[in-house]
Structures are given as structure tokens and as C-alpha cells.
Design an enzyme around this catalytic site. Structure first.
Site, mmCIF file in Angstrom:
data_model
loop_
_atom_site.group_PDB
_atom_site.id
_atom_site.type_symbol
_atom_site.label_atom_id
_atom_site.label_comp_id
_atom_site.label_asym_id
_atom_site.label_seq_id
_atom_site.Cartn_x
_atom_site.Cartn_y
_atom_site.Cartn_z
ATOM 1 N N LYS A 73 0.850 -1.189 0.000
ATOM 2 C CA LYS A 73 0.000 0.000 0.000
ATOM 3 C C LYS A 73 0.890 1.244 0.000
ATOM 4 O O LYS A 73 1.897 1.282 0.716
ATOM 5 C CB LYS A 73 -0.889 -0.038 1.250
ATOM 6 C CG LYS A 73 -1.948 1.057 1.328
ATOM 7 C CD LYS A 73 -2.800 0.866 2.576
ATOM 8 C CE LYS A 73 -3.898 1.894 2.716
ATOM 9 N NZ LYS A 73 -4.716 1.685 3.919
ATOM 10 N N SER A 148 -9.655 1.775 3.143
ATOM 11 C CA SER A 148 -8.786 2.493 2.222
ATOM 12 C C SER A 148 -7.784 1.622 1.479
ATOM 13 O O SER A 148 -7.267 2.038 0.449
ATOM 14 C CB SER A 148 -8.026 3.588 2.974
ATOM 15 O OG SER A 148 -7.161 2.995 3.926
ATOM 16 N N SER A 172 -9.781 -0.432 7.360
ATOM 17 C CA SER A 172 -9.184 -0.272 6.034
ATOM 18 C C SER A 172 -8.484 -1.498 5.457
ATOM 19 O O SER A 172 -8.104 -1.488 4.290
ATOM 20 C CB SER A 172 -8.196 0.895 6.032
ATOM 21 O OG SER A 172 -8.903 2.097 5.960
#
Lengths: 485, 93
Positions: A73, A148, A172
Site C-alpha cells: 500500500k 482504504s 481499512s
């Protein structure tokens, strides 16, 4: 495409039965083929193949993740590799160091193939708040992958990487894992060093792995847990090893189902899938008891007040002085002459709407006259939410629940209504507020043919118990579906 | 409680410049969000210790000693404007 487990893949590469270069190349090929439609990756690690070649030539091949391609990420700092947190303000940021947990994975032989999309600064539940535009759900490209960590979930679901890393502040990792039909784990707060992870809300943020199966996620998690003195909230390891797990004997196990989580807001399709999993658990001798988490309805206001307050403080570091965007040209074309304007121009042009909204909300909650009514009040209710779990765990070994109010929604469906978007996180935020370990595990497809995950929450540092149960559920439901894209 | 003036004041505190259109938008969203958050006020939290971090984690401070860190060059490598080993900013007085 390669469906062997990460553990098996690494073993074969260590023993020389599988080529590191070919493995890396085949995932990169798949990733580059699918990225135009999914937008899961925002940057490729161009030296990945070179690293694979170097590893292939080693005489001694060691590491639990030897040669395993991973997707990271883009809010984890990676030395020399641009890290943006999907924000314009960090568009050109090249970190001079690597996040501790990523370093640990690389030490075990993982090869980063690219950085994945996210909601700007991890603020969002749909990956629609990205400076690099939305990521899509590989099960249905008109739907969001969740957020996210949308890019990391999408990458694993679409077999663009066998393993990815995400971060979880209010769900997330778990919510996108649920939306994309993969396994996602958030460990106990303090287990993984936050050093090098772009800070959002420091009392809630934890890193964690995403993978196709429980064993692979557990292996990655085991590696990521480690003592690091650069994060003062990082604790000495308290978990047992997560490398050799045995599925829990479901007979006699007591799992709690919070009655507050089976609300009317839960979509019928999710209710059916979860209901059938619960029936299967019962049929295997597992005792499913009703527990109560009475303060659940306050989790969202508490979470958003705490997270926004911490974010407003954390994000004050983006000032255009030492790194990141600097934009000093006024509307009239002149250069700025006032210090406040210097900060304001850079920040206003660097941050997106949702980030600004949360900074404003947090600044408001922390400002004189409102501090006690909002921030302190939220922290008090946070304790009540954490206490709810302590009471519930007196009556059961683990808690199971839905991950979200439904499966993946359509792109654009919730962007105009922040409250409805925030409500999506009602079942995931409590574990962050209480600091508890939790995971999402795919258990079926709903009427829209979209994956539905089961959330498992455990007492602090009981990751092993949680993962061994997940392993048993994984066997029981035998979820084998894969996305068409 | 939330009006244009409050938004302006908060925006200044947060060092954000908000356009009139954004201001209207934020005001609407803010009202909705804060209305929703008002629900907390009805909970009795008398004598409840605020929880600012999960499970009373001991703060682990490392020994305070001189140690190697990243180099000055690395520190300055992302600077938008760098001169003579320093971050340069426009004159603001």
C-alpha cells in the site's frame, strides 16, 4: 495463474524447484495486464526483476518469503521508491528510509513489485478519494474495492500479487478484504511498528497483511510483528508463533454474535450468507451465543472524532518546507509574502476534499470551547466501547460478525453523503477503538454475486486463537470462487 | 453552532484556504456530521476515564544516546528548495 500458497511458493524457490525470476515476471505480467481496468497499482518497482535475478543467483537461498512478490500500500515508506499516500501533497516524495514492517518482509525474501492505490492518507471506505483516481473491484469493475486499502485488496483478488500489505485505522484492511473476497488481518494495536507508515490516526493505525488464504496471511503477519524502538507504542511480542497453525476443533468452542451487529441496516444478501456460515458452525459443534456490545451505535461518531482529531495534528507536518508539494504562487501570480498564506496555499492545493474535511473536523473538535464536548467525550465513550468487549469476552472465546453493512457498492453511490459513507465502518471501527485483533475472511457470494466476509474479533494478543479459528472456518465453508476480471 | 464564520476560523487554525464554494459545501457536510455526533451527548460518562490509546500500553522510550541516523543529504533530498545544507523558504515577514 499460480494458485499455490505463498508458503509453498517460497519453499519451491528456496529449493530451486521454481524460478524466482519467472515467478516475479508472471505476477508482473498479470498485474500489468489487469491494471488498466482495476487501477490497483499506482507505481511499479522497476528493479523488481533485477532483485529477483540477484536472488536466483544466490548460493544460499533463505527466507520464509524467499522470492515472493508482494504489493505494498502506498502509505508505507519504501526507500528510494516514491511514496504518496495517494495525495498530491506527496506526489514527488521519495522516502530516505523503509517502514519497519516492510523491512522485515524484505529480510525474509519478499520482493516488492509495486505500490498500491488507497484513499488519500487512508481516509475513505471506497478508494474513491485517491489523487490517482479510483481503484476498481475485480469482481465487478463498476463497484468499489472498498477502502482504504482498495489497491492491496484488488491486487490479491485479481492474482496480480499473491500477498499484499495494507493498513487499518477503522477497517481499512478488513472492509476491502470483504469487498474483494480475500483474507485481511489487523493485529492487536502495538504489535507491528508504525515506523515508516504514513501517520493518519496514531492511536488506531495498524499495518497488516492481505492474502488469498488464512495460512499465507498468518505467515506474513508473523514476520511483520516485531520490536522496534522507533515506535514508542510498539510492544514486545506477546503472540505465540503464527507459522504452524492447526485448525481449531470447533466442537465446544464458544463464539459470540453481537446482537447489535445484526441490525436492519445489514443487507439481506449478507445476512443470508452469514446465516448459512453460522448454521455450518453450529452443525460442527461450535456453540454460537448471543453477546451484547451495547455502545456499538456510538462507534462511528467516536471513531470519526478521534481519528479526525489525531489526523488534524498528524497532517500539520505537511507545510511545504522540508518535503512534499510547495506551492507559493498567489492567484494574482505574485509569490506569497505572509507565513500563514505560505502554509495555506501549499496545503489547500495539496490535500483533497475528504482530507480537508477531516482536518477541519479534527481542528474543530480540538479547538478551545469544543475540546471537552467533542474530543474528551469521544475518548470517554471509547472506553465504554472497549469495556463492552471485555464483558463480552467473559462469555465467549471469539466474536464473529459482519464486516460491513453490505457487499461492495457501486462507484459514486455514496460519495455525496459522508455520513452514509462513514456508517459503512460501523462493525469494523470498534476493534480499532479497543485495540483488538480482527480479521475478515471470505465465506460466500451474495445475490449480487459479490463476496461476503466474516469478521472475527479476538481478545488482545490472541492472534493465534483468531487465526486457528479462521483456518477451521476456511475449511468448513470452502470458498473457491474467483473474480471474472 | 456551525456557520460561515466558524468554518473560516477553523480553516485558519488548520492553515487551509477554503474557496466560497468549498465553504458552503463543508458547512452542509459539517452540520450533518455534527448533528449525527450529537448523539454522544446523551451518554452518561461521569467518572469515565478518557481512553486516548488502547490498552494501557507502557510507553517504551529508547535510551537517550547519540546514534547514527540518516544523513543530512538524505534529510534534504526531498526539500522543495535547498541551499547550503538548509531548507530555503521565501521571505515572509
Amino acid at each position: 495463474m499460480d494458485q499455490v500458497s505463498v508458503r509453498q511458493m517460497a519453499k519451491e524457490m528456496r529449493e530451486g524447484h521454481r524460478s524466482v525470476v519467472e515467478t516475479c515476471q508472471s505476477f508482473l505480467d498479470m498485474a500489468k495486464k489487469k491494471n488498466p481496468s482495476t487501477n490497483a497499482f499506482v507505481l511499479w518497482e522497476e528493479s523488481a526483476l533485477e532483485k529477483a535475478k540477484e536472488m536466483e543467483s544466490r548460493s544460499s537461498k533463505e527466507g520464509a518469503l524467499f522470492g515472493v512478490p508482494i504489493a505494498v500500500k502506498d502509505n508505507f515508506c519504501t526507500k528510494g521508491l516514491r511514496t504518496t499516500a495517494s495525495s498530491r501533497i506527496l506526489e514527488n516524495f521519495i522516502p530516505p528510509y523503509t517502514a519497519h514492517c516492510i523491512e522485515l518482509l524484505e529480510k525474509e525474501g519478499a520482493v516488492i513489485i509495486g505500490k498500491t492505490n488507497l484513499d488519500e492518507f487512508a481516509m475513505g471506505s471506497s478508494n474513491e478519494n485517491s489523487h490517482f483516481s479510483s481503484c476498481k473491484n475485480p469482481w465487478d469493475l463498476t463497484r468499489v474495492p472498498g477502502g482504504s486499502s482498495g489497491g492491496s485488496a484488488s491486487a490479491v483478488a485479481a492474482s496480480m500479487a499473491p500477498l499484499s500489505i495494507g493498513s487499518d485505522t477503522g477497517g481499512s484492511i478488513r472492509q476491502p478484504a470483504h469487498f474483494c473476497g480475500v483474507v485481511g488481518v489487523k493485529p492487536t494495536y502495538g504489535s507491528i511498528s508504525r515506523y515508516g507508515m504514513v501517520a493518519f490516526a496514531s492511536s488506531l493505525d495498524q499495518a497488516g497483511p492481505m492474502a488469498k488464504n488464512v495460512e499465507d496471511a498468518a505467515l506474513a503477519l508473523d514476520i511483520m510483528i516485531g520490536k522496534d524502538e522507533r515506535d514508542a507504542t510498539n510492544v514486545s511480542r506477546q503472540q505465540e508463533s503464527l507459522r504452524d497453525l492447526t485448525p481449531t476443533n470447533l466442537k465446544g468452542l464458544k463464539v459470540g454474535l453481537p446482537k447489535e451487529y445484526m441490525t436492519d441496516e445489514l443487507e439481506e444478501g449478507s445476512r443470508e450468507v452469514l446465516g448459512s456460515t453460522i448454521e455450518q458452525l453450529k452443525a460442527s459443534g461450535c456453540e454460537v451465543v448471543e453477546v451484547s456490545l451495547p455502545h456499538t451505535e456510538y462507534a462511528i461518531p467516536v471513531y470519526y472524532l478521534v481519528a479526525a482529531s489525531e489526523a488534524s495534528s498528524n497532517l500539520s507536518r505537511y507545510d511545504g518546507v522540508r518535503y512534499g508539494l510547495r506551492d507559493v504562487e498567489m492567484e494574482d501570480g505574485h509569490s506569497v509574502t505572509d507565513l500563514a498564506d505560505f502554509y495555506k496555499l501549499t496545503r489547500s492545493r495539496g490535500f483533497g476534499d475528504e482530507v480537508k474535511r477531516r482536518i477541519l473536523l479534527g481542528t474543530f473538535a480540538l479547538s478551545a470551547g469544543y475540546f471537552d464536548a467533542f474530543y474528551t467525550k469521544a475518548c470517554q465513550v471509547r472506553r465504554l466501547i472497549a469495556d463492552d468487549f471485555i464483558s463480552a469476552f467473559n462469555e465467549c472465546d471469539l466474536i464473529i460478525s459482519p464486516v460491513s453493512t453490505g457487499s461492495a457498492f457501486k462507484l459514486g453511490e455514496k460519495t455525496d453523503d459522508p455520513v452514509s459513507m462513514y456508517y459503512n465502518d460501523v462493525f469494523t471501527t470498534p476493534a480499532n477503538l479497543a485495540g483488538l485483533p480482527a480479521l475478515s475472511l471470505p465465506v460466500g457470494l451474495d445475490d449480487k454475486k459479490m463476496p461476503v466476509g466474516l469478521q472475527v474479533i479476538a481478545p488482545s494478543f490472541q492472534e493465534k486463537r483468531m487465526l486457528e479459528f479462521a483456518l477451521a472456518v476456511e475449511k468448513l465453508v470452502d470458498f473457491k470462487e474467483t473474480p471474472s476480471e | 453552532m456551525i456557520d460561515e464564520k466558524t468554518i473560516e476560523k477553523i480553516a485558519h487554525l488548520a492553515r487551509l484556504k477554503i474557496s466560497p464554494v468549498e465553504e458552503k459545501n463543508f458547512e452542509n457536510h459539517f452540520k450533518k456530521i455534527l448533528d449525527y455526533f450529537q448523539s454522544l451527548q446523551k451518554i452518561n460518562t461521569e467518572n469515565v476515564e478518557p481512553m486516548v490509546t488502547p490498552h494501557n500500553i507502557e510507553i517504551n522510550l529508547r535510551e537517550d544516546g547519540v546514534r547514527k541516523s540518516i544523513t543530512t543529504e538524505e534529510v534534504l533530498s526531498n526539500g522543495p528548495d535547498v541551499k547550503d545544507g538548509l531548507f530555503k523558504v521565501p521571505p515572509v515577514v
